[in-house]
Design an enzyme around this catalytic site. Structure first.
Site, PDB file in Angstrom:
ATOM      1  N   THR A  89      79.780 -41.379 -56.662  1.00 22.09           N
ATOM      2  CA  THR A  89      80.921 -42.283 -56.846  1.00 22.09           C
ATOM      3  C   THR A  89      80.510 -43.738 -56.717  1.00 22.09           C
ATOM      4  OG1 THR A  89      82.508 -40.634 -56.056  1.00 22.09           O
ATOM      5  CG2 THR A  89      83.169 -42.945 -55.919  1.00 22.09           C
ATOM      6  N   CYS A  90      79.766 -44.074 -55.683  1.00 27.08           N
ATOM      7  CA  CYS A  90      79.437 -45.482 -55.413  1.00 27.08           C
ATOM      8  C   CYS A  90      78.762 -46.143 -56.603  1.00 27.08           C
ATOM      9  CB  CYS A  90      78.540 -45.578 -54.179  1.00 27.08           C
ATOM     10  SG  CYS A  90      78.050 -47.272 -53.798  1.00 27.08           S
ATOM     11  N   CYS A 146      81.728 -48.442 -55.795  1.00 22.04           N
ATOM     12  CA  CYS A 146      81.304 -49.737 -55.244  1.00 22.04           C
ATOM     13  C   CYS A 146      80.643 -50.661 -56.259  1.00 22.04           C
ATOM     14  CB  CYS A 146      80.321 -49.520 -54.087  1.00 22.04           C
ATOM     15  SG  CYS A 146      80.669 -48.127 -53.021  1.00 22.04           S
ATOM     16  N   LYS A 159      82.786 -51.598 -59.579  1.00 27.13           N
ATOM     17  CA  LYS A 159      83.934 -52.365 -59.079  1.00 27.13           C
ATOM     18  C   LYS A 159      83.515 -53.776 -58.704  1.00 27.13           C
ATOM     19  CE  LYS A 159      84.331 -52.352 -54.844  1.00 27.13           C
ATOM     20  NZ  LYS A 159      84.390 -51.855 -53.449  1.00 27.13           N
ATOM     21  N   GLY A 177      97.947 -48.881 -51.248  1.00 26.66           N
ATOM     22  CA  GLY A 177      97.753 -50.085 -50.445  1.00 26.66           C
ATOM     23  C   GLY A 177      96.433 -50.129 -49.708  1.00 26.66           C
ATOM     24  N   TYR A 202      91.853 -49.888 -49.737  1.00 25.62           N
ATOM     25  CA  TYR A 202      90.715 -50.625 -50.296  1.00 25.62           C
ATOM     26  C   TYR A 202      90.816 -50.735 -51.819  1.00 25.62           C
ATOM     27  CZ  TYR A 202      87.471 -50.040 -46.228  1.00 25.62           C
ATOM     28  OH  TYR A 202      86.833 -50.076 -45.016  1.00 25.62           O
ATOM     29  N   ILE A 203      90.842 -49.552 -52.468  1.00 24.02           N
ATOM     30  CA  ILE A 203      90.737 -49.492 -53.919  1.00 24.02           C
ATOM     31  C   ILE A 203      91.907 -50.200 -54.588  1.00 24.02           C
ATOM     32  CG2 ILE A 203      90.651 -47.929 -55.900  1.00 24.02           C
ATOM     33  CD1 ILE A 203      89.305 -45.886 -54.013  1.00 24.02           C
ATOM     34  N   GLU A 230      91.698 -54.077 -54.297  1.00 23.72           N
ATOM     35  CA  GLU A 230      90.549 -54.591 -55.054  1.00 23.72           C
ATOM     36  C   GLU A 230      90.815 -54.561 -56.553  1.00 23.72           C
ATOM     37  OE1 GLU A 230      86.950 -53.429 -51.934  1.00 23.72           O
ATOM     38  OE2 GLU A 230      87.494 -52.032 -53.526  1.00 23.72           O
ATOM     39  N   GLY A 265      94.605 -42.677 -52.318  1.00 21.25           N
ATOM     40  CA  GLY A 265      93.676 -41.905 -51.494  1.00 21.25           C
ATOM     41  C   GLY A 265      92.729 -41.072 -52.340  1.00 21.25           C
ATOM     42  N   ALA A 307      84.001 -54.188 -45.407  1.00 25.04           N
ATOM     43  CA  ALA A 307      84.641 -55.268 -46.163  1.00 25.04           C
ATOM     44  C   ALA A 307      85.501 -54.688 -47.273  1.00 25.04           C
ATOM     45  CB  ALA A 307      83.602 -56.216 -46.750  1.00 25.04           C
ATOM     46  N   HIS A 346      76.440 -76.385 -40.153  1.00 21.38           N
ATOM     47  CA  HIS A 346      77.497 -77.284 -40.633  1.00 21.38           C
ATOM     48  C   HIS A 346      77.081 -77.986 -41.928  1.00 21.38           C
ATOM     49  CE1 HIS A 346      80.983 -79.894 -40.214  1.00 21.38           C
ATOM     50  NE2 HIS A 346      80.196 -80.903 -40.568  1.00 21.38           N
ATOM     51  N   GLU A 359      80.627 -71.231 -39.199  1.00 23.50           N
ATOM     52  CA  GLU A 359      80.494 -71.918 -37.913  1.00 23.50           C
ATOM     53  C   GLU A 359      81.764 -71.826 -37.069  1.00 23.50           C
ATOM     54  OE1 GLU A 359      80.247 -76.266 -37.935  1.00 23.50           O
ATOM     55  OE2 GLU A 359      80.990 -76.253 -40.007  1.00 23.50           O
TER      56      GLU A 359
END
Length: 551
Positions: A123-124, A129, A132, A259, A261-262, A265, A347, A425, A523, A528
């Protein structure tokens, strides 16, 4: 050993030589077909890393060689599924630990189908991943060019998109990666079978009409997208994430149902490419299970960018309009939503269909996932499972970790995959990244936790006129008052994933708030902010009156 130029301490080298000589004498006595001791020793050399194994590993490899020579199994390990976890497990077992390994995977296709279509990389690589993220990269260019005007850049005309070229280029890259996965297995001397494989017994795998025996079987079949069981899901234009990545044309209107990750995105990148995107989900906020402040901030930012966010709705039925194109989604709550394409991202299900697991007695959870212990072992001692098919923590890097740990375990070094402190993430727009506990979890698990947070406009966007769509960032850091340890870090904003990877290392090492405070910031940067937070926003925890988590 000396010829290879290894600089072992002499006592260690001498001990290894004695142990090797003893084992080789036993092997030669018990197995006439075994190569000479010199050849046996050279075969232990790790060509992947150009290093020599530790003495205990050398002895273990020789013992395993004796075991395999006397074994009646066709393979030491047979892996069903060539996704991230399966390939990593197979490669490490064969290349690093000298096992005889086979892998079975379905024929390649961009859209998966149970028992028929899949492909090395899983899948990835093929429909998750990687493609996408490529689509997400591309979806930012229109917005970036708009932002560039604040820096004096002017474009000669309207930017146009060649959607077919985008899909074709993406497909070419995915085919390349699919080929690389096959090459990785071949280079590790893993035997590959193309076809549907199933478990035919505690030590048997059936594939392409033949049955092969294995000392251990590893199930790494991952998960699959699905549509809910409601009327109209089989209409043209009702799709999952698989089909969304190979659409022949960009939809003018797309409704993304879900609602997680997928969902967030895909709604983000379709909006970026110019689709009228609607995100519909049943909860009050997206990303259930994530930090409440991040969920609220993301929902606000998605709406500010122009995505139509519709919380609190559940699909009941889909009907095709009189024009033969428009889809009408009737919700249980009453509102009817229109779209040209409806994508379900509600899902994923573990891929355990017809694998023969129930027939051999493997325990299956209520959600279809394979039940495993802390070493990825099922209730059948010779059958193991890694990755999304176990539904522990469904992330590609976690599947890789589980695969490596299992290879070590089956080589004689019991190793548990560590599922704590895993950073993650969501590549929404803006992206979300997190590691550690959410504020809600911290409030229920710790007596007293100080919460530090900040919301601001990153420097890059300060050149643009104030507007609702102008980018903002949200950052949060939580500290256990008793130990001063940082127990949760969260961010919504540009580069959050890149920043959070390093923060994850810090938390894994047990960093304290004092550690963060004593670190000099880079900076000017967004990152930071995490080392300059001095004023706490609130204190939460079981010992704090009225404190119950994020607001």
């Amino acid at each position: 050993l000396v010829v290879e130029g290894n600089c072992w301490p002499w006592p260690l080298l001498f001990r290894c030589m004695l142990r090797t000589a003893t084992l080789c004498r036993e092997l030669l006595h018990r197995s006439p077909k075994l190569p000479s001791p010199a050849v046996a020793a050279v075969s232990l050399y790790d060509t992947s890393f150009r290093t020599l194994a530790a003495p205990s590993t050398v002895a273990g490899c020789l013992l395993r060689h004796l075991s395999s020579t006397m074994s009646t199994f066709d393979y030491d390990m047979f892996v069903i599924g060539a996704g991230s976890g399966g390939v990593r497990c197979a490669r490490f077992a064969a290349a690093n630990y000298g096992m005889k390994v086979a892998v079975a995977e379905l024929p390649f296709d961009f859209v998966s189908e149970p028992k028929k279509r899949g492909g090395a990389g899983g899948t990835c690589v093929i429909r998750g991943c990687v493609p996408k993220k490529l689509f997400i990269y591309g979806s930012h260019y229109r917005e970036d060019l708009h932002h560039a005007e604040a820096y004096g850049w002017q474009s000669p005309g309207e930017l146009t998109l060649d959607w077919q070229k985008l899909v074709e280029t993406k497909n070419k890259e995915i085919r390349r990666l699919n080929g690389i996965y096959g090459s990785l297995l071949a280079k590790a001397n893993v035997e590959s079978f193309e076809g549907f494989a199933s478990v035919a017994g505690p030590h048997a795998v059936a594939v392409n009409g033949k049955t092969y025996t294995a000392k251990n079987i590893v199930i790494a079949t991952g998960g699959r997208a699905f549509k809910p069981d409601i009327p109209g899901v089989d209409l043209p234009g009702v799709i999952t994430s698989d089909e969304a990545l190979v659409l022949p044309e960009l939809p003018k209107r797309i409704l993304v149902v879900g609602g997680g990750y997928i969902a967030v995105e895909f709604a983000g990148f379709f909006h970026g490419y110019g689709s009228d995107a609607t995100l519909m989900f049943r909860a009050d906020l997206p990303l259930r299970g994530f930090d409440g402040s991040c969920r609220k901030f993301l929902a606000e930012r998605l709406a500010a960018k122009g995505i139509k966010v519709r919380p609190g709705l559940n699909p009941a039925e889909i009907k095709l309009g009189g024009d033969g194109k428009t889809l009408f989604v009737q919700t249980k709550e009453g509102p009817i939503l229109e779209a040209d394409v409806v994508m379900f991202a509600t899902g994923r299900k573990p891929n355990t269909l017809d694998l023969g697991l129930e027939e051999v007695g493997v325990e299956i959870k209520q959600n279809g996932a394979i039940a495993v212990d802390e070493y990825s072992r099922t209730n059948i001692p010779s059958i193991y499972a890694v990755g999304d098919v176990t539904s522990r923590l469904n992330l590609t890097p976690v599947a890789l970790m589980e695969g490596m740990a299992l290879a070590k375990t089956l080589s004689g070094t019991p190793t548990k995959p560590d599922h704590t402190g895993v950073p993650t993430a969501i590549f929404s727009q803006p992206p979300v990244a997190t590691v550690g506990l959410s504020e809600e979890e911290a409030a229920s698990e710790y007596e007293e936790v100080d919460v530090y947070e900040s919301t601001f406009t990153p420097l890059k966007y300060t050149m643009m006129l104030p507007s609702p769509e102008r980018e903002k960032a949200y950052m949060k850091l939580m500290v256990d008052v008793k130990t001063d340890k940082v127990i949760g870090v969260h961010m919504v904003g540009l580069d959050s994933a890149e920043i959070m990877q390093s923060v994850g290392v810090a938390l894994k090492a047990g960093a304290t708030k004092a550690t963060f405070d004593s670190t000099v910031g880079i900076h000017p940067s967004t990152a930071e902010e995490f080392v300059t937070m001095r004023s706490k926003a609130r204190t939460i925890g079981t010992g704090v009156s009225g404190a119950n988590g994020a607001s």
